[in-house]
Design an enzyme around this catalytic site. Structure first.
Site, short mmCIF file in Angstrom:
data_model
loop_
_atom_site.label_atom_id
_atom_site.label_comp_id
_atom_site.label_asym_id
_atom_site.label_seq_id
_atom_site.Cartn_x
_atom_site.Cartn_y
_atom_site.Cartn_z
N ARG A 103 0.86 -1.18 0.00
CA ARG A 103 0.00 0.00 0.00
C ARG A 103 0.89 1.23 0.00
O ARG A 103 1.46 1.62 1.01
CB ARG A 103 -0.90 -0.03 1.25
CG ARG A 103 -2.01 1.01 1.24
CD ARG A 103 -2.63 1.13 2.62
NE ARG A 103 -1.76 1.92 3.50
CZ ARG A 103 -1.63 1.72 4.81
NH1 ARG A 103 -2.27 0.73 5.41
NH2 ARG A 103 -0.84 2.49 5.53
N HIS A 140 -3.84 4.32 4.52
CA HIS A 140 -4.94 3.34 4.60
C HIS A 140 -6.22 3.95 4.04
O HIS A 140 -6.90 3.35 3.22
CB HIS A 140 -5.14 2.90 6.04
CG HIS A 140 -6.32 2.01 6.25
ND1 HIS A 140 -6.36 0.72 5.76
CD2 HIS A 140 -7.51 2.22 6.86
CE1 HIS A 140 -7.52 0.17 6.07
NE2 HIS A 140 -8.24 1.06 6.74
N TYR A 153 3.78 5.58 11.42
CA TYR A 153 4.09 4.19 11.78
C TYR A 153 4.99 3.46 10.79
O TYR A 153 5.31 2.29 11.00
CB TYR A 153 2.79 3.40 11.99
CG TYR A 153 1.81 3.45 10.83
CD1 TYR A 153 1.97 2.66 9.71
CD2 TYR A 153 0.71 4.30 10.87
CE1 TYR A 153 1.08 2.70 8.65
CE2 TYR A 153 -0.21 4.36 9.83
CZ TYR A 153 -0.02 3.54 8.72
OH TYR A 153 -0.90 3.59 7.69
#
Length: 364
Positions: free
Chosen positions: A257, A261, A270
């Site tokens: 990805r 998100h 993160y």
């Protein structure tokens, strides 16, 4: 991991899967490229529209185009897909107008397409729930006698899409049990994009995801999810097996990805940028483009034409999104039941009377 195109766009042989791509014409290969470019452009335009306040949220597929286009193009018309909320590329392959996708995220409709017309179910927001829906539908196909007949236009299969994070959900594991013991004609297609929102793979599983299928009693395979040819071949094999009565298969499309998100997420919190840079060199579009150029299957005029088409599509999507009418308040009572229901109609009248009261008082 099954791979037919290296990240540099070099064709590699695979005795098990070469047969599924050997009959693809140059036009077919250029069609794959066109799909990848156009759906990425739709995705980019939708992200921009959200940032400008025109969509409530958007779930980007950036980096996952090959996994979706390769599997979507492997389906036959009678096959049925059950997506999550990120399968914009599969929707494109099934003929869903991108504007219907944007209408959902703009909040003016609940999907906007007829699932039975497209054989593409409405988006599912509840993580993993669609795998149970897919398994049940597959069991229905089986009981209708549309599996293993040998008739190419009749035998059907189901494909359920989900992410790596969903594999930790009970619904997904329950669907594996039901599919296995009933030998259901369903393909479980996991796009392992490395991150379940902010949780990496090592926080989700101790073994590669595709190996989990063995514990439920059906085969699993890992494919390079950024290789559109490999995904197409692996999905073809799995769907063929399902249609012929051989039961379920688990496909782990190993991809990444590239973006957030959703547009409400900040991935810099993160993960490190160096990881993203590594995956940029595995870009599915550049990989296929390199192959087409190297094998003289496409020229610059073709690439320019696709880019121009992408510009036109982006303009169409933007104009269409901005001109979408807002739904009336009482439309929430439409399509609750197939036939008119007295409780729903009573609620509709109560809602109308409530709002009429504001007008009488001169309020808003």
């Amino acid at each position: 991991m099954v791979q037919l195109l290296t990240p540099e766009g070099q064709r590699v042989d695979n005795t098990e899967y070469d047969e599924y791509v050997k009959d693809l014409s140059d036009e077919d290969l250029r069609g794959f490229y066109r799909d990848l470019v156009l759906i990425r452009r739709v995705d980019a335009e939708a992200t921009a529209l959200q940032r400008q306040g025109e969509l409530g949220i958007w779930a980007s597929l950036l980096g996952q185009e090959a996994a979706q286009v390769g599997s979507g193009r492997a389906m036959r018309p009678q096959d049925y897909a059950f997506p999550t909320y990120r399968e914009h590329g599969v929707a494109w392959c099934r003929g869903v107008d991108p504007l219907n996708l944007l209408g959902l995220f703009r909040g003016v409709n609940h999907g906007g397409w007829d699932p039975n017309e497209k054989n593409f179910h409405l988006y599912t927001i509840v993580i993993g729930a669609q795998t149970l829906h897919a398994t049940g539908y597959a069991m229905g196909i089986q009981r209708d006698g549309d599996v293993g007949t040998g008739e190419e236009d009749r035998d059907a299969a189901v494909i359920a899409y989900f992410g790596d994070g969903a594999t930790a959900q009970g619904d997904v594991n329950e669907s594996f049990v039901y599919a296995a013991v009933n030998n259901a004609p369903v393909v479980f297609f996991c796009q392992n994009n490395q991150w379940a929102i902010s949780e990496p793979n090592e926080r989700q599983t101790r073994i590669p995801l595709y190996q989990r299928a063995r514990g439920f009693g059906f085969p699993g395979v890992r494919v390079d999810g950024n290789d559109v040819l490999a995904v197409y071949a692996v999905t073809q094999q799995a769907l063929n097996a399902a249609r012929s009565g051989q039961g379920p298969t688990f496909i782990e499309a190993y991809t990444y990805r590239m973006g957030a998100h959703t547009t409400s997420d900040d991935p810099t919190k993160y993960r490190v940028s160096a990881e993203v840079e590594v995956w940029k060199h595995r870009d599915p579009i550049e990989r296929l483009k390199s192959y087409l150029v190297h094998e003289n299957k496409a020229d610059q005029a073709f690439f320019d034409q696709v880019d121009a088409e992408a510009d036109e599509l982006a303009a169409h999507v933007r104009e269409g999104c901005l001109s979408m009418p807002d739904p009336t308040g009482d439309s929430m009572f439409d399509h609750i039941y197939v036939e008119e229901h007295p409780v729903v109609e009573a609620e509709r009248k109560e809602f109308a009377a409530y709002h009429a009261g504001f007008a009488e008082e001169g309020g808003h």
